[in-house]
Design an enzyme around this catalytic site. Structure first.
Site, short mmCIF file in Angstrom:
data_model
loop_
_atom_site.label_atom_id
_atom_site.label_comp_id
_atom_site.label_asym_id
_atom_site.label_seq_id
_atom_site.Cartn_x
_atom_site.Cartn_y
_atom_site.Cartn_z
NE ARG A 80 9.63 106.54 52.84
CZ ARG A 80 10.45 106.75 51.81
NH1 ARG A 80 11.10 107.89 51.70
NH2 ARG A 80 10.65 105.83 50.89
CE LYS A 183 7.54 105.16 48.27
NZ LYS A 183 7.64 106.14 47.19
CD GLU A 219 8.25 115.24 47.19
OE1 GLU A 219 9.21 114.48 47.31
OE2 GLU A 219 7.17 115.06 47.77
C1 PLP Z 1 7.26 111.68 46.21
C2 PLP Z 1 8.60 111.11 46.48
N1 PLP Z 1 9.56 111.91 46.96
C3 PLP Z 1 10.80 111.45 47.22
C4 PLP Z 1 11.13 110.14 47.00
C5 PLP Z 1 12.51 109.65 47.31
O1 PLP Z 1 12.51 108.88 48.47
P1 PLP Z 1 13.61 107.78 48.72
O2 PLP Z 1 14.92 108.45 48.67
O3 PLP Z 1 13.31 107.24 50.07
O4 PLP Z 1 13.46 106.78 47.63
C6 PLP Z 1 10.17 109.26 46.49
C7 PLP Z 1 10.49 107.86 46.25
O5 PLP Z 1 10.25 107.04 47.11
C8 PLP Z 1 8.88 109.75 46.23
O6 PLP Z 1 7.95 108.95 45.74
#
Ligand code: PLP
Length: 341
Positions: A80, A183, A219
């Protein structure tokens, strides 16, 4: 092990002994090194400071029932970060370099990995920033990759806490064809106003909608959304959602437990049809949603009694945590065992 009151730790910064770094200069990555320095001496014209060339990751290491330390799905975080960095035209670490840096950071700070049973864990924050000077809008030539770690407390001290969320019609964390799928720091900057307003109104999180039509769920703040209905685990498919590694894991576990998994557009009007709903991410695994307030209709949708997580959310949570703590067989090979002294 350090003498820390592990169960009192929150989700915040707690200083540890070392961080690891690697620098990209003259078109190549140098050697990985460890430092006790928590500061970074970077050029004032660095692209990370002006043009947002900044990407990061978040993952956890757990001390298991058997005393072994497990790093959860580190290769997924590596991939990622590579996607995120490439989208911002950055030089990116390989999966191998990323993984090695994470393992080193855990080993060097082994005294800060919370004991099994405390509910706490070690959070890793890999980061990649453009550090070369630019004044024009251009990618940097130089990059700094670093991983620091910090012990974080148990999310749930006395069982699951259901959260209250609000649908946000007034902000978008990312544009329809923008950076929502990666991210990057800018997405979080764009979510701060929304988060603060929601907190002032007494909500723990917001539900962001798809920025193009505002008809579909994207989300929940910094976590993905899922709903349960009629034996199905339903989660949004959208370009502006960050592909959560927790969600990916829960989709697999849901299937293993006999749920049908649907990843598709999820309309706002579906919210009242779910028997359970939740937010999922590394920090809490699952935050069960007790209620959703819709400011457009001025109605509140309540799940169950609004306080207790539903049976599927509990099962999914327990299974994923069980794998992370070495209590349940890791049949998908998600954990990397870190050999700490
Ligand atoms: C915007 C966002 N969505 C979803 C997630 C959840 O991702 P993960 O399960 O990889 O922590 C995160 C955290 O990293 C996030 O910042």
């Amino acid at each position: 092990m350090k003498n820390i009151n592990w169960s009192e730790l929150g989700f915040g910064y707690f200083k540890t002994d070392y961080n690891v770094r690697c620098e990209y200069k003259d078109g190549k990555w140098g050697e990985l090194y460890a430092t006790e320095d928590v500061n970074m001496n970077i050029h004032m014209a660095s692209t990370c400071l002006h043009y947002g060339q900044e990407v990061f990751e978040g993952l956890k290491a757990f001390r298991g029932a058997d005393g072994k330390v497990r790093l959860f799905r580190v290769e997924e975080n590596a991939k990622r970060m590579i996607n995120s960095g490439e989208y911002l035209k950055m030089a990116v670490p390989s999966v191998e370099l990323f993984t090695k840096a994470c393992i080193e950071a855990v080993k060097l700070n082994a005294d800060y990995i919370p004991p099994y049973g405390s509910g706490a864990s070690l959070y890793l924050r890999p980061m990649l920033i453009g550090v070369g000077p630019q004044v024009g809008v251009k990618p940097s030539a130089d990059y700094l990759f670093a991983v620091f770690v910090t012990p974080v407390g148990p999310y749930y001290k006395d069982g699951f806490n259901c959260i209250k969320v609000i649908i946000d019609y007034d902000h978008d964390r990312a544009a329809p064809k923008g950076t929502g799928h990666v991210k990057v720091g800018g997405n979080y900057a764009a979510s701060l106003d929304s988060g603060e307003i929601a907190h002032q109104k007494g909500f723990a999180s917001v539900i962001f909608l798809d920025p193009a039509t505002k008809q579909y769920i994207d989300e929940c703040s910094a976590a993905n959304f899922f709903g349960i209905r009629d034996g199905k685990y339903i989660t949004p498919d959208s370009h502006s959602v960050l592909p959560s590694i927790t969600n990916k894991s829960l989709r697999q576990i849901a299937e293993d437990l006999g749920l049908k998994v649907e990843q598709r557009k999820v309309g706002v009007e579906e919210l009242p049809t779910f028997s359970e709903a939740g937010c999922c991410g590394t920090a809490a695994v699952i935050s069960p949603i007790g209620s959703v307030y819709d400011p457009k209709t001025d109605k509140t949708i309540v799940y169950g009694d609004g306080k207790t997580a539903g049976p599927w959310s509990q099962k999914l949570y327990k299974t994923l945590q069980g794998i992370q703590y070495g209590e349940i067989e890791d049949k998908h090979n998600w954990n990397t065992i870190v050999d700490v002294k």
